[in-house]
Design a protein around this motif. Structure first.
Motif, PDB file in Angstrom:
ATOM      1  N   GLY A 215     -17.655   6.554 -32.380  1.00 31.59           N
ATOM      2  CA  GLY A 215     -17.926   6.508 -33.811  1.00 31.59           C
ATOM      3  C   GLY A 215     -16.822   7.195 -34.580  1.00 31.59           C
ATOM      4  N   ASN A 216     -16.564   6.738 -35.793  1.00 34.43           N
ATOM      5  CA  ASN A 216     -15.465   7.322 -36.567  1.00 34.43           C
ATOM      6  C   ASN A 216     -15.739   7.306 -38.057  1.00 34.43           C
ATOM      7  N   VAL A 217     -15.072   8.228 -38.735  1.00 29.71           N
ATOM      8  CA  VAL A 217     -15.002   8.274 -40.190  1.00 29.71           C
ATOM      9  C   VAL A 217     -13.531   8.542 -40.521  1.00 29.71           C
ATOM     10  N   GLY A 218     -12.869   7.601 -41.150  1.00 30.74           N
ATOM     11  CA  GLY A 218     -11.448   7.768 -41.430  1.00 30.74           C
ATOM     12  C   GLY A 218     -10.598   6.910 -40.518  1.00 30.74           C
ATOM     13  N   ASP A 219      -9.375   7.371 -40.207  1.00 30.84           N
ATOM     14  CA  ASP A 219      -8.451   6.523 -39.446  1.00 30.84           C
ATOM     15  C   ASP A 219      -7.999   7.124 -38.123  1.00 30.84           C
ATOM     16  N   SER A 220      -8.731   8.075 -37.579  1.00 28.27           N
ATOM     17  CA  SER A 220      -8.508   8.481 -36.193  1.00 28.27           C
ATOM     18  C   SER A 220      -9.273   7.497 -35.306  1.00 28.27           C
ATOM     19  N   ARG A 221      -8.758   7.237 -34.116  1.00 26.69           N
ATOM     20  CA  ARG A 221      -9.232   6.077 -33.347  1.00 26.69           C
ATOM     21  C   ARG A 221      -9.693   6.409 -31.936  1.00 26.69           C
ATOM     22  N   ALA A 222     -10.481   5.464 -31.373  1.00 26.09           N
ATOM     23  CA  ALA A 222     -10.903   5.522 -29.974  1.00 26.09           C
ATOM     24  C   ALA A 222     -10.668   4.152 -29.334  1.00 26.09           C
ATOM     25  N   TYR A 223     -10.260   4.173 -28.051  1.00 24.56           N
ATOM     26  CA  TYR A 223      -9.974   2.942 -27.307  1.00 24.56           C
ATOM     27  C   TYR A 223     -10.553   3.040 -25.904  1.00 24.56           C
ATOM     28  N   TRP A 224     -10.803   1.867 -25.312  1.00 21.62           N
ATOM     29  CA  TRP A 224     -11.127   1.760 -23.891  1.00 21.62           C
ATOM     30  C   TRP A 224     -10.073   0.848 -23.268  1.00 21.62           C
ATOM     31  N   PHE A 225      -9.350   1.374 -22.265  1.00 25.56           N
ATOM     32  CA  PHE A 225      -8.281   0.643 -21.597  1.00 25.56           C
ATOM     33  C   PHE A 225      -8.640   0.460 -20.125  1.00 25.56           C
ATOM     34  N   ASP A 227      -8.382  -0.916 -16.332  1.00 19.39           N
ATOM     35  CA  ASP A 227      -7.199  -1.238 -15.546  1.00 19.39           C
ATOM     36  C   ASP A 227      -7.009  -2.737 -15.371  1.00 19.39           C
ATOM     37  N   GLU A 228      -8.105  -3.467 -15.228  1.00 23.08           N
ATOM     38  CA  GLU A 228      -8.012  -4.883 -14.877  1.00 23.08           C
ATOM     39  C   GLU A 228      -8.616  -5.802 -15.926  1.00 23.08           C
ATOM     40  N   ALA A 229      -8.683  -5.363 -17.153  1.00 25.85           N
ATOM     41  CA  ALA A 229      -9.258  -6.208 -18.201  1.00 25.85           C
ATOM     42  C   ALA A 229      -8.565  -5.916 -19.531  1.00 25.85           C
ATOM     43  N   GLU A 230      -8.945  -6.656 -20.554  1.00 25.55           N
ATOM     44  CA  GLU A 230      -8.305  -6.548 -21.859  1.00 25.55           C
ATOM     45  C   GLU A 230      -8.642  -5.218 -22.538  1.00 25.55           C
ATOM     46  N   ALA A 231      -7.647  -4.645 -23.201  1.00 23.50           N
ATOM     47  CA  ALA A 231      -7.849  -3.395 -23.937  1.00 23.50           C
ATOM     48  C   ALA A 231      -8.814  -3.606 -25.098  1.00 23.50           C
ATOM     49  N   VAL A 232      -9.609  -2.572 -25.391  1.00 21.02           N
ATOM     50  CA  VAL A 232     -10.620  -2.660 -26.446  1.00 21.02           C
ATOM     51  C   VAL A 232     -10.419  -1.533 -27.457  1.00 21.02           C
ATOM     52  N   ALA A 233     -10.250  -1.887 -28.731  1.00 20.11           N
ATOM     53  CA  ALA A 233     -10.265  -0.902 -29.807  1.00 20.11           C
ATOM     54  C   ALA A 233     -11.719  -0.654 -30.181  1.00 20.11           C
ATOM     55  N   LEU A 234     -12.193   0.573 -29.990  1.00 16.36           N
ATOM     56  CA  LEU A 234     -13.608   0.888 -30.203  1.00 16.36           C
ATOM     57  C   LEU A 234     -13.938   1.204 -31.652  1.00 16.36           C
ATOM     58  N   THR A 235     -12.928   1.473 -32.471  1.00  8.41           N
ATOM     59  CA  THR A 235     -13.153   1.880 -33.854  1.00  8.41           C
ATOM     60  C   THR A 235     -12.357   1.003 -34.814  1.00  8.41           C
ATOM     61  N   VAL A 236     -12.829   0.951 -36.044  1.00  8.49           N
ATOM     62  CA  VAL A 236     -12.128   0.279 -37.138  1.00  8.49           C
ATOM     63  C   VAL A 236     -11.847   1.327 -38.206  1.00  8.49           C
ATOM     64  N   THR A 284     -17.326  -0.652 -16.844  1.00 10.97           N
ATOM     65  CA  THR A 284     -17.377  -0.814 -15.396  1.00 10.97           C
ATOM     66  C   THR A 284     -15.949  -0.811 -14.880  1.00 10.97           C
ATOM     67  N   GLY A 285     -15.757  -0.250 -13.710  1.00 11.90           N
ATOM     68  CA  GLY A 285     -14.434  -0.218 -13.122  1.00 11.90           C
ATOM     69  C   GLY A 285     -13.581   0.888 -13.701  1.00 11.90           C
ATOM     70  N   PRO A 286     -12.401   1.089 -13.128  1.00  9.39           N
ATOM     71  CA  PRO A 286     -11.526   2.170 -13.565  1.00  9.39           C
ATOM     72  C   PRO A 286     -10.830   1.864 -14.881  1.00  9.39           C
ATOM     73  N   GLY A 287     -10.451   2.926 -15.578  1.00  7.91           N
ATOM     74  CA  GLY A 287      -9.738   2.765 -16.836  1.00  7.91           C
ATOM     75  C   GLY A 287      -9.590   4.101 -17.547  1.00  7.91           C
ATOM     76  N   TRP A 288      -9.043   4.035 -18.753  1.00  8.06           N
ATOM     77  CA  TRP A 288      -8.805   5.222 -19.572  1.00  8.06           C
ATOM     78  C   TRP A 288      -9.577   5.121 -20.886  1.00  8.06           C
ATOM     79  N   LEU A 306      -0.567  -0.439 -26.770  1.00  8.25           N
ATOM     80  CA  LEU A 306      -0.911   0.966 -26.583  1.00  8.25           C
ATOM     81  C   LEU A 306      -1.505   1.185 -25.194  1.00  8.25           C
ATOM     82  N   ALA A 307      -2.306   0.217 -24.736  1.00 12.03           N
ATOM     83  CA  ALA A 307      -2.850   0.305 -23.380  1.00 12.03           C
ATOM     84  C   ALA A 307      -1.729   0.281 -22.349  1.00 12.03           C
ATOM     85  N   ASP A 308      -0.746  -0.590 -22.561  1.00  6.54           N
ATOM     86  CA  ASP A 308       0.401  -0.636 -21.642  1.00  6.54           C
ATOM     87  C   ASP A 308       1.136   0.700 -21.624  1.00  6.54           C
TER      88      ASP A 308
END
Length: 348
Positions: A215-225, A227-236, A284-288, A306-308
């Motif tokens: 969850g966010n308020v403002g422009d600081s961000r969260a992501y799920w990266f 290892d074996e799937a497409e990167a996801v931006a969790l916040t807008v 599910t699976g490994p990632g950052w 950014l994930a790369d």
């Protein structure tokens, strides 16, 4: 959040308003600030007096000498670094964070507070707040806000009614309560008669047993990266740039415009609404998991590149969370370090 009357920063020539006390571009102080109000203090962390820079760190990093009362080494004369300029947290080997002043700003207005259980991938709580440079005491407020939010998040596990959907709802409610606590902390560190009350952004993630809530308020961000799937931006972002992107303007154009970092929501006395916009994801699976301030994503905004960057940096640092976070901060500084930089990582 600032006056519409524009002028320019005497240090870098960037646009500022008459109400600004610090330049958003370079961090230069535009007029003398008023004394900071007291902030949070704990027995287990550096005191806020030290963290906000009123006391220098010691001994001297250049020669090991004693730092004098005025903040300079009594042996070699080097100006002492402040603890608040660069600090780290690592509650468990798989979770770590680095908060850095950057190169251009005169003080660090970012803050982070994190917590984690020992078992990798089990439970991690990451909070990042970015103080608004044009507001007074934003460095004190952001630190207080991040710690207050973390304390709420660590108070207990969200069980709900025993189902995953109810547990997710309980996690969202806890994240919203954390944002409330963070906002209260900002208010507690704002003088009632402040002409420009402290304010900051807020972003937090909760990972519990494979469920990830951000969850966010403002422009600081969260992501799920993963290892074996497409990167996801969790916040807008809550920003003018995000609103322009929503109308069809390219990200590159929107994020390079004159109001690219003007936020539309924040924490603080004059905030229009501080309820975080939330996202829930089953991982599910490994990632950052990455939670960061704009000091990092300024130089690599899209989720995929950014994930790369994170994956390549992790590979070069043996997959260690602290080494990877530190290297990402170093990378942002190498790109110019025009803002404070905060990177919090959890490795699943």
């Amino acid at each position: 959040m600032t006056s519409t009357t524009q002028t320019v920063c005497p240090s870098c020539g960037g646009p500022v308003s008459e109400a600004d006390r610090f330049c958003e571009a370079c961090g230069a102080e535009l007029s003398p600030s008023t004394p900071s109000t007291p902030a949070l203090d704990t027995d287990t962390e550096p005191t806020v007096e030290i963290m906000t820079g009123t006391s220098p760190a010691g001994p001297c990093q250049s020669c090991g000498g004693v730092i004098g009362a005025e903040g300079y080494c009594e042996t070699c004369g080097t100006k002492a670094a402040k603890v608040r300029d660069h600090y780290t947290e690592q509650p468990s080997p798989w979770v770590a964070g680095v908060c850095d002043r950057g190169i251009r700003h005169s003080r660090n207005e970012d803050a982070l507070a994190i917590a984690a259980d020992p078992e990798p991938g089990s439970r991690a709580l990451l909070v990042v707040c970015d103080g608004v440079s044009s507001s007074l005491d934003s460095d004190v407020a952001s630190l207080a806000a991040s710690r207050a939010a973390r304390d709420v998040l660590t108070a207990g596990h969200a069980q709900g009614l025993g189902t995953e959907s109810s547990r997710s709802s309980a996690m969202v409610a806890r994240l919203e309560a954390a944002a409330d606590a963070a906002n209260d902390a900002v208010l507690d560190n704002t003088s009632p008669d402040s002409p420009n009350p402290a304010s900051c952004t807020f972003v937090a993630t909760i990972l519990e047993d494979g469920v990830l809530v951000a969850g966010n308020v403002g422009d600081s961000r969260a992501y799920w990266f993963p290892d074996e799937a497409e990167a996801v931006a969790l916040t807008v972002d809550d920003s003018w740039a995000a609103e322009l992107i929503a109308t069809g303007i390219s990200r590159e154009e929107a994020e390079s415009g004159p109001h690219a970092h003007a936020i539309t929501r924040w924490l603080g006395k004059d905030a229009p609404d501080h309820t975080p916009r939330t996202t829930t994801l089953r991982v599910t699976g490994p990632g950052w998991i990455l939670v960061c301030s704009d000091g990092l994503w300024n130089y690599c905004s899209e989720a995929a590149p950014l994930a790369d960057l994170v994956r390549q940096t992790a590979a070069a640092n043996g997959g260690e969370s602290m080494a990877t976070a530190s290297a990402l901060v170093d990378w942002a500084n190498a790109q110019g370090g025009q803002d404070n930089i905060t990177v919090a990582l959890a490795r699943l």
